[in-house]
Design an enzyme around this catalytic site. Structure first.
Site, PDB file in Angstrom:
ATOM      1  N   SER A   1       3.792  -2.280  10.271  1.00  0.00           N
ATOM      2  CA  SER A   1       5.243  -2.330  10.494  1.00  0.00           C
ATOM      3  C   SER A   1       5.878  -3.670  10.123  1.00  0.00           C
ATOM      4  CB  SER A   1       5.584  -1.947  11.943  1.00  0.00           C
ATOM      5  OG  SER A   1       5.169  -0.627  12.211  1.00  0.00           O
ATOM      6  N   ASN A  55       0.862  -1.177   0.000  1.00  0.00           N
ATOM      7  CA  ASN A  55       0.000   0.000   0.000  1.00  0.00           C
ATOM      8  C   ASN A  55       0.900   1.229   0.000  1.00  0.00           C
ATOM      9  OD1 ASN A  55      -1.790   2.062   0.485  1.00  0.00           O
ATOM     10  ND2 ASN A  55      -2.419   1.352   2.514  1.00  0.00           N
ATOM     11  N   TRP A  56       0.963   1.868  -1.137  1.00  0.00           N
ATOM     12  CA  TRP A  56       1.905   2.993  -1.273  1.00  0.00           C
ATOM     13  C   TRP A  56       1.387   4.281  -0.632  1.00  0.00           C
ATOM     14  CZ3 TRP A  56       4.375   2.951  -6.890  1.00  0.00           C
ATOM     15  CH2 TRP A  56       5.035   1.731  -7.068  1.00  0.00           C
ATOM     16  N   LYS A  57       0.132   4.279  -0.233  1.00  0.00           N
ATOM     17  CA  LYS A  57      -0.471   5.464   0.413  1.00  0.00           C
ATOM     18  C   LYS A  57      -0.222   6.703  -0.455  1.00  0.00           C
ATOM     19  CE  LYS A  57      -0.093   3.074   4.781  1.00  0.00           C
ATOM     20  NZ  LYS A  57       0.026   3.128   6.248  1.00  0.00           N
ATOM     21  N   GLY A  72       2.832   2.151  10.816  1.00  0.00           N
ATOM     22  CA  GLY A  72       3.790   3.246  10.688  1.00  0.00           C
ATOM     23  C   GLY A  72       4.500   3.607  11.989  1.00  0.00           C
ATOM     24  N   GLY A  78       3.066  -1.207   4.237  1.00  0.00           N
ATOM     25  CA  GLY A  78       3.108   0.229   3.958  1.00  0.00           C
ATOM     26  C   GLY A  78       4.528   0.661   3.641  1.00  0.00           C
ATOM     27  N   GLY A  79       5.192   1.259   4.616  1.00  0.00           N
ATOM     28  CA  GLY A  79       6.524   1.847   4.417  1.00  0.00           C
ATOM     29  C   GLY A  79       7.514   0.967   3.683  1.00  0.00           C
ATOM     30  N   GLU A 115      -5.054  -5.048  10.460  1.00  0.00           N
ATOM     31  CA  GLU A 115      -4.030  -4.026  10.681  1.00  0.00           C
ATOM     32  C   GLU A 115      -4.315  -3.305  11.995  1.00  0.00           C
ATOM     33  OE1 GLU A 115      -2.136  -2.836   6.639  1.00  0.00           O
ATOM     34  OE2 GLU A 115      -3.745  -1.454   7.106  1.00  0.00           O
ATOM     35  N   HIS A 121      -9.347   0.959   5.051  1.00  0.00           N
ATOM     36  CA  HIS A 121      -8.065   1.196   5.727  1.00  0.00           C
ATOM     37  C   HIS A 121      -8.291   2.141   6.913  1.00  0.00           C
ATOM     38  CE1 HIS A 121      -3.967   2.364   6.574  1.00  0.00           C
ATOM     39  NE2 HIS A 121      -3.594   1.289   5.908  1.00  0.00           N
TER      40      HIS A 121
HETATM   41  P1  13P Z   1       3.297   0.242   7.653  1.00  0.00           P
HETATM   42  O1  13P Z   1       3.798  -1.043   7.050  1.00  0.00           O
HETATM   43  O2  13P Z   1       4.010   1.460   7.183  1.00  0.00           O
HETATM   44  O3  13P Z   1       3.185   0.142   9.145  1.00  0.00           O
HETATM   45  O4  13P Z   1       1.776   0.424   7.114  1.00  0.00           O
HETATM   46  C1  13P Z   1       0.902  -0.621   7.173  1.00  0.00           C
HETATM   47  C2  13P Z   1      -0.309  -0.251   6.404  1.00  0.00           C
HETATM   48  O5  13P Z   1      -1.059   0.631   6.804  1.00  0.00           O
HETATM   49  C3  13P Z   1      -0.586  -0.952   5.142  1.00  0.00           C
HETATM   50  O6  13P Z   1      -1.864  -0.682   4.672  1.00  0.00           O
END
Ligand code: 13P
Length: 252
Positions: free
Chosen positions: A213, A9-11, A173, A234-235, A167, A95
């Site tokens: 994370s 998920n590149w947000k 994050g 995410g990250g 999640e 999300h």
């Molecule tokens: P992180 O991996 O950055 O914690 O984010 C998780 C997320 O929200 C994926 O949708």
């Protein structure tokens, strides 16, 4: 046997040039096989380009959100048909950032999940409790209600196109991952909740991803748990090397 999924998920990250660079990097290092399905979710404006770049590579492209209406006066919104017709057949719904910052309620998400089903899209549906819910011992109840309120009016066959992503909000994050045991405990609970509503066969076939994370250093242990069927990242999905390492962890 549930095939694992690793989804990035590149947000709100990566401009068009950056998107092109990252996809080309991913194509050069990821070795896809039938053990893991790989999905990336760039921003709306870069989806078409991502689909074009990946037409010859087995990574699917997902949207991070969509509207529940077919079309209409909804400034700034994107419909399922708009996504489907550019070759995006997967959508992340519910999300926690959409719930928290854009006021997405269970009622809105129910309509979105129905639309995804009607339009034949794969729905990666996110659930997860906040830290205060967990501290108060309400995490199971919160997650159960999120599932019940948004998904449990759907018929059994809808679940061929639903993936659940657990999640925990406190792990997103923050660098604070749920322990593999905490993830397994909740995933098992989600599967049992699905089983009570739809029966054991269906519950056994639904894939449940963990997100929060996930990194190359912890992915393998989390993915090794019996009810964890991969991750929503995410990250770490923004760096080709890290994302690839997480994909490799899902293969073993
Ligand atoms: P992180 O991996 O950055 O914690 O984010 C998780 C997320 O929200 C994926 O949708």
């Amino acid at each position: 046997m549930r095939t694992k999924i690793v989804a990035g998920n590149w947000k709100m990250h990566k401009t068009l040039p950056e998107t092109i660079t990252l996809i080309n990097e991913l194509k050069s290092i990821i070795k896809t096989d039938n053990k893991v399905e790989v999905i990336i979710a760039p921003s709306f404006v870069n989806l078409s380009k991502a689909v074009l770049l990946l037409h010859d590579f087995p990574i699917s492209v997902a949207a991070q959100n969509m509207h529940f209406a077919d079309y209409g006066a909804y400034t700034g919104e994107v419909s399922a048909d708009m996504l489907n017709t550019i070759g995006v057949n997967t959508v992340i719904l519910g999300h926690s950032e959409r719930r928290a910052y854009f006021n997405e309620t269970d009622d809105i998400l129910q309509q979105k999940a129905e639309k995804a089903y009607e339009k034949g899209m794969l729905n990666i549906f996110c659930v997860g409790e906040k830290l205060e819910d967990r501290t108060a011992g309400k995490h199971f109840e919160i997650v159960k209600n999120q599932l019940k309120n948004a998904l449990f009016n759907l018929p059994k066959q809808a679940y061929k196109k639903i993936v659940i992503a657990y999640e925990p909000v406190w792990a997103i994050g923050t660098g604070q991952t749920a322990t593999p045991e905490q993830a397994q405990e909740m995933h098992k609970f989600i599967r049992e909740t699905m089983a009570k509503k739809y029966g054991y066969d269906l519950a056994d076939s639904v894939r449940i991803l963990y997100g929060g994370s996930v990194k190359p250093t912890n992915a393998k242990e989390i993915f090794s748990k019996p009810d964890v069927d991969g991750g929503l990242i995410g990250g770490a999905s923004l760096k080709a090397k890290d994302f690839n390492a997480i994909i490799e962890a899902a293969k073993s």
